[in-house]
Design an enzyme around this catalytic site. Structure first.
Site, PDB file in Angstrom:
ATOM      1  CG  HIS A  86     -64.999  85.630  49.712  1.00  0.00           C
ATOM      2  ND1 HIS A  86     -65.239  84.355  50.211  1.00  0.00           N
ATOM      3  CD2 HIS A  86     -64.893  85.489  48.519  1.00  0.00           C
ATOM      4  CE1 HIS A  86     -65.190  83.393  49.217  1.00  0.00           C
ATOM      5  NE2 HIS A  86     -64.741  84.028  48.106  1.00  0.00           N
ATOM      6  NE  ARG A  95     -67.785  83.675  46.938  1.00  0.00           N
ATOM      7  CZ  ARG A  95     -68.306  83.390  45.639  1.00  0.00           C
ATOM      8  NH1 ARG A  95     -69.558  83.387  45.589  1.00  0.00           N
ATOM      9  NH2 ARG A  95     -67.668  83.035  44.622  1.00  0.00           N
ATOM     10  CD  GLU A  98     -62.762  83.719  42.518  1.00  0.00           C
ATOM     11  OE1 GLU A  98     -62.059  84.560  41.733  1.00  0.00           O
ATOM     12  OE2 GLU A  98     -62.130  82.958  43.498  1.00  0.00           O
ATOM     13  CG  HIS A 156     -64.612  87.179  44.842  1.00  0.00           C
ATOM     14  ND1 HIS A 156     -65.559  86.260  45.466  1.00  0.00           N
ATOM     15  CD2 HIS A 156     -65.210  88.226  44.609  1.00  0.00           C
ATOM     16  CE1 HIS A 156     -66.666  87.093  45.622  1.00  0.00           C
ATOM     17  NE2 HIS A 156     -66.490  88.115  45.157  1.00  0.00           N
TER      18      HIS A 156
END
Length: 264
Positions: A11, A62, A89, A188
């Protein structure tokens, strides 16, 4: 010639990336620079002629926001998006919210590198007294996940990330890839590193040196058995990409001024 092609994307920059803090499972929108990174990524992919059939994201904003912006720039807003916590993440446990450079000053750069980059070292787990515990574990998005909230991780190594990601890769993403769909995974840094480790067979030692900058698309070209035909390719200005990689690597280092004035 590649049988399958897949684009991985970390991202765009988030607010805590900018502040050099461990963001992990705390939900953050993109910074103004992160929005530009995602838009530029979309423009570049459009110029290269990519046409996606399906997009996978984590359930963190995100990751999703980056996918939206990329598709918007490509005039492909209609492409379906599927989201799963399994692409989240890495869960940094008790480190969530802490500043990486300050951690390096207090614990040493090597320890911070091990926490950030090693394959099988897990940071201390998050506890109920952590300032972001309630925000994470009372979040409605995890009530829709395929595991109970009690079984969600409290801290993860990269190995743990790969272990929770692989079922989703094998059961959801691979069948779509083998059906001939062109796929974008907007995820991520660590979920992308875990996937690269699996697909490319990167060793436990070598994965420590794999760094992914924000907003830079990564092309994987695979044979009929999903084995790579070559190393992953960063798409874009290679000099700028190397500078972005160095910027990410430097996040875990003590700032030069702090080295000179450690007691300030």
């Amino acid at each position: 010639m590649a049988k399958y092609r897949l684009v991985l994307l970390r991202h765009g920059e988030g607010a805590w990336n900018k502040e050099n803090r461990f963001c992990s499972w705390v939900d953050q929108k993109l910074s103004s620079d992160g929005i530009k990174e995602a838009q530029n990524c979309g423009k570049h992919l459009k110029a290269l002629g990519f046409e996606f059939d399906l997009v996978f994201t984590s359930v963190l904003s995100r990751s999703i926001q980056t996918a939206w912006l990329v598709l918007q720039e490509m005039d492909q807003e209609w492409v379906p998006i599927q989201s799963s916590w399994r692409l989240n993440e890495r869960h940094y446990g008790a480190l969530i919210g802490l500043n990486r450079a300050e951690m390096a000053l207090n614990h040493g750069e090597e320890q911070v590198k091990i926490w950030r980059r090693s394959y099988d070292v897990t940071p201390p787990p998050i506890t109920e007294s952590h300032p972001y515990y309630e925000e994470i574990y009372n979040d409605r998005r995890y009530k829709c996940s395929d595991v109970s909230q009690d079984n969600l991780p409290k801290a993860e190594s990269l190995k743990d990330v790969l272990d929770r990601l692989l079922p989703y890769w094998n059961e959801k993403i691979v069948p779509e890839l083998k059906s001939g769909k062109m796929i974008l995974i907007s995820a991520h840094g660590n979920s992308s590193r875990a996937l690269l480790k699996h697909v490319e067979g990167i060793s436990d030692e070598d994965i420590m040196n794999v760094t992914l900058p924000t907003g830079v698309p990564i092309l994987l070209e695979l044979d009929e058995n999903l084995h790579p035909l070559g190393p992953h390719q960063f798409l874009g200005d290679q000099e700028a990409i190397q500078a972005a990689i160095k910027k990410v690597e430097d996040q875990g280092k003590v700032k030069s001024a702090e080295k000179s004035n450690p007691t300030d």
